[in-house]
Design a protein around this motif. Sequence first.
Motif, PDB file in Angstrom:
ATOM      1  N   TYR A   1       0.815  -1.208   0.000  1.00 44.54           N
ATOM      2  CA  TYR A   1       0.000   0.000   0.000  1.00 44.54           C
ATOM      3  C   TYR A   1       0.854   1.268   0.000  1.00 44.54           C
ATOM      4  CZ  TYR A   1       0.737   0.048   5.117  1.00 44.54           C
ATOM      5  OH  TYR A   1       1.282   0.058   6.378  1.00 44.54           O
ATOM      6  N   ALA A   2       2.018   1.235   0.649  1.00 44.32           N
ATOM      7  CA  ALA A   2       2.887   2.408   0.668  1.00 44.32           C
ATOM      8  C   ALA A   2       3.507   2.652  -0.704  1.00 44.32           C
ATOM      9  CB  ALA A   2       3.981   2.238   1.724  1.00 44.32           C
ATOM     10  N   VAL A   3       3.939   1.583  -1.352  1.00 42.34           N
ATOM     11  CA  VAL A   3       4.532   1.723  -2.689  1.00 42.34           C
ATOM     12  C   VAL A   3       3.474   2.155  -3.697  1.00 42.34           C
ATOM     13  CG1 VAL A   3       5.834   0.551  -4.504  1.00 42.34           C
ATOM     14  CG2 VAL A   3       6.265  -0.005  -2.107  1.00 42.34           C
ATOM     15  N   SER A   4       2.263   1.607  -3.590  1.00 40.79           N
ATOM     16  CA  SER A   4       1.180   1.986  -4.504  1.00 40.79           C
ATOM     17  C   SER A   4       0.875   3.473  -4.409  1.00 40.79           C
ATOM     18  CB  SER A   4      -0.092   1.182  -4.176  1.00 40.79           C
ATOM     19  OG  SER A   4       0.093  -0.191  -4.399  1.00 40.79           O
ATOM     20  N   ALA A   5       0.815   3.984  -3.199  1.00 35.88           N
ATOM     21  CA  ALA A   5       0.549   5.403  -3.018  1.00 35.88           C
ATOM     22  C   ALA A   5       1.669   6.250  -3.597  1.00 35.88           C
ATOM     23  CB  ALA A   5       0.362   5.710  -1.536  1.00 35.88           C
ATOM     24  N   ALA A   6       2.907   5.787  -3.450  1.00 35.71           N
ATOM     25  CA  ALA A   6       4.037   6.522  -4.020  1.00 35.71           C
ATOM     26  C   ALA A   6       3.959   6.548  -5.539  1.00 35.71           C
ATOM     27  CB  ALA A   6       5.352   5.898  -3.559  1.00 35.71           C
ATOM     28  N   LEU A   7       3.521   5.435  -6.138  1.00 35.95           N
ATOM     29  CA  LEU A   7       3.372   5.401  -7.596  1.00 35.95           C
ATOM     30  C   LEU A   7       2.302   6.390  -8.052  1.00 35.95           C
ATOM     31  CD1 LEU A   7       3.574   1.565  -8.365  1.00 35.95           C
ATOM     32  CD2 LEU A   7       5.375   3.279  -8.497  1.00 35.95           C
ATOM     33  N   ALA A   8       1.198   6.448  -7.325  1.00 38.55           N
ATOM     34  CA  ALA A   8       0.153   7.417  -7.666  1.00 38.55           C
ATOM     35  C   ALA A   8       0.681   8.841  -7.519  1.00 38.55           C
ATOM     36  CB  ALA A   8      -1.064   7.211  -6.767  1.00 38.55           C
ATOM     37  N   ALA A   9       1.566   9.042  -6.549  1.00 33.02           N
ATOM     38  CA  ALA A   9       2.117  10.376  -6.307  1.00 33.02           C
ATOM     39  C   ALA A   9       3.025  10.852  -7.430  1.00 33.02           C
ATOM     40  CB  ALA A   9       2.884  10.384  -4.986  1.00 33.02           C
ATOM     41  N   SER A  10       3.375   9.963  -8.348  1.00 35.15           N
ATOM     42  CA  SER A  10       4.199  10.402  -9.483  1.00 35.15           C
ATOM     43  C   SER A  10       3.492  11.481 -10.293  1.00 35.15           C
ATOM     44  CB  SER A  10       4.536   9.213 -10.389  1.00 35.15           C
ATOM     45  OG  SER A  10       3.369   8.681 -10.997  1.00 35.15           O
ATOM     46  N   LEU A  11       2.148  11.541 -10.197  1.00 30.43           N
ATOM     47  CA  LEU A  11       1.422  12.596 -10.902  1.00 30.43           C
ATOM     48  C   LEU A  11       1.766  13.974 -10.342  1.00 30.43           C
ATOM     49  CD1 LEU A  11      -2.122  11.039 -11.421  1.00 30.43           C
ATOM     50  CD2 LEU A  11      -0.407  11.555 -13.149  1.00 30.43           C
ATOM     51  N   ALA A  12       2.061  14.049  -9.045  1.00 28.10           N
ATOM     52  CA  ALA A  12       2.489  15.326  -8.474  1.00 28.10           C
ATOM     53  C   ALA A  12       3.835  15.732  -9.062  1.00 28.10           C
ATOM     54  CB  ALA A  12       2.582  15.212  -6.948  1.00 28.10           C
ATOM     55  N   VAL A  13       4.728  14.761  -9.250  1.00 26.88           N
ATOM     56  CA  VAL A  13       6.023  15.044  -9.878  1.00 26.88           C
ATOM     57  C   VAL A  13       5.811  15.504 -11.312  1.00 26.88           C
ATOM     58  CG1 VAL A  13       8.235  14.052 -10.573  1.00 26.88           C
ATOM     59  CG2 VAL A  13       7.181  13.366  -8.406  1.00 26.88           C
ATOM     60  N   THR A  14       4.909  14.817 -12.028  1.00 27.79           N
ATOM     61  CA  THR A  14       4.614  15.194 -13.412  1.00 27.79           C
ATOM     62  C   THR A  14       4.091  16.621 -13.488  1.00 27.79           C
ATOM     63  OG1 THR A  14       4.104  12.912 -14.007  1.00 27.79           O
ATOM     64  CG2 THR A  14       3.237  14.624 -15.445  1.00 27.79           C
ATOM     65  N   ALA A  15       3.198  16.974 -12.570  1.00 28.59           N
ATOM     66  CA  ALA A  15       2.615  18.317 -12.583  1.00 28.59           C
ATOM     67  C   ALA A  15       3.675  19.385 -12.364  1.00 28.59           C
ATOM     68  CB  ALA A  15       1.534  18.415 -11.507  1.00 28.59           C
ATOM     69  N   VAL A  16       4.528  19.171 -11.363  1.00 32.19           N
ATOM     70  CA  VAL A  16       5.569  20.158 -11.073  1.00 32.19           C
ATOM     71  C   VAL A  16       6.577  20.222 -12.219  1.00 32.19           C
ATOM     72  CG1 VAL A  16       7.459  20.747  -9.513  1.00 32.19           C
ATOM     73  CG2 VAL A  16       5.289  19.909  -8.583  1.00 32.19           C
ATOM     74  N   THR A  17       6.944  19.058 -12.777  1.00 36.26           N
ATOM     75  CA  THR A  17       7.888  19.036 -13.893  1.00 36.26           C
ATOM     76  C   THR A  17       7.319  19.754 -15.113  1.00 36.26           C
ATOM     77  OG1 THR A  17       8.785  16.922 -13.139  1.00 36.26           O
ATOM     78  CG2 THR A  17       9.238  17.541 -15.412  1.00 36.26           C
ATOM     79  N   ALA A  18       6.049  19.495 -15.406  1.00 35.46           N
ATOM     80  CA  ALA A  18       5.415  20.153 -16.546  1.00 35.46           C
ATOM     81  C   ALA A  18       5.360  21.666 -16.348  1.00 35.46           C
ATOM     82  CB  ALA A  18       4.010  19.603 -16.755  1.00 35.46           C
ATOM     83  N   SER A  19       5.143  22.105 -15.107  1.00 38.68           N
ATOM     84  CA  SER A  19       5.071  23.549 -14.854  1.00 38.68           C
ATOM     85  C   SER A  19       6.418  24.214 -15.055  1.00 38.68           C
ATOM     86  CB  SER A  19       4.562  23.808 -13.429  1.00 38.68           C
ATOM     87  OG  SER A  19       5.526  23.438 -12.464  1.00 38.68           O
ATOM     88  N   ARG A  20       7.499  23.491 -14.775  1.00 42.78           N
ATOM     89  CA  ARG A  20       8.840  24.062 -14.904  1.00 42.78           C
ATOM     90  C   ARG A  20       9.404  23.923 -16.310  1.00 42.78           C
ATOM     91  NH1 ARG A  20       9.213  27.394 -10.639  1.00 42.78           N
ATOM     92  NH2 ARG A  20       8.773  26.303  -8.678  1.00 42.78           N
ATOM     93  N   VAL A  21       9.247  22.729 -16.872  1.00 45.31           N
ATOM     94  CA  VAL A  21       9.892  22.430 -18.156  1.00 45.31           C
ATOM     95  C   VAL A  21       9.067  22.915 -19.343  1.00 45.31           C
ATOM     96  CG1 VAL A  21      10.747  20.571 -19.642  1.00 45.31           C
ATOM     97  CG2 VAL A  21      11.105  20.466 -17.161  1.00 45.31           C
ATOM     98  N   LEU A  22       7.749  22.697 -19.294  1.00 45.95           N
ATOM     99  CA  LEU A  22       6.902  23.009 -20.436  1.00 45.95           C
ATOM    100  C   LEU A  22       6.043  24.252 -20.230  1.00 45.95           C
ATOM    101  CD1 LEU A  22       5.746  19.394 -21.349  1.00 45.95           C
ATOM    102  CD2 LEU A  22       7.653  20.702 -22.289  1.00 45.95           C
TER     103      LEU A  22
END
Length: 274
Positions: free
Chosen positions: A71-92
């Motif tokens: 359950y902890a790893v699954s939640a971390a995988l879902a949290a990759s969307l937060a990384v995507t959002a921040v990366t998209a805001s900076r890079v694109l």
Amino acid sequence: MLCALGTAVCFGTASVLQAAATRATAPGTGSGVDPMLLMRALRQWRYLAGLALDGVGFLLELVALLSLPIYAVSAALAASLAVTAVTASRVLGVRLSGVEWAAVLVVCGGLAMLGLSSGAEGTGKGDTALKVGVLVTAVGVLAFGAVAGRLRGRARAAALGLGAGFGFGVVEVSVRLIDDFAPMAVLTNPAAYALLIGGGAAFLLLTSALQRGSVTAATAGMVIGETIGPAWVGVSWLGDRTREGLMPLAVTGFALAVLGALALARFGEAPAEE
């Protein structure tokens, strides 16, 4: 937990590269599940770079799954969307609304709660019936994708995304069911084949979903498919538990991480570069 967070960083960054490459790939015809679409996407350097990051993320995920409850790893995988959002805001240059920035903070808070409350992984390794079950599920993901690809509009994207989530969930559970890495033991373990089939099916369905339909619907379906089922299997069959007295904190953290990820579902695909 650091490996789980590293997985989220790798997967989240990879999705920015892969989605931009996928949308730049010529669409196919017929069913929404197009195996040749994946081959065309592989000609894009951004997709290949994303796959390299996925490879690193997968290795980190393996380490995390050997130490943390699913359950902890699954939640971390879902949290990759937060990384995507921040990366998209900076890079694109994608603009995040106040609500979306709040969702990023909610995801981070949920992961912090999970980090504080998670116990060690369960000692259960699963019986033969469970190992055969995940293999059947992996094959079922392919069949599910074939049906989902014939739907229309948002329903097709959501169904393909959900199927991809099931495939990624199969991978999470299968890793825990491979308890002997001797060559003959791996070759005779149904979970090993489930890992390969589930992972391949997940990539195929997700690529088709992102290229052909609503990204928000596809990503929301994927988050649900890759978190709830595997977490349930880990707790019910593999003995995953929280630290003594901290189950409410773990449940709250898991819910916040998943709900925050769903609020960021549109970042399952960053817009293609112009």
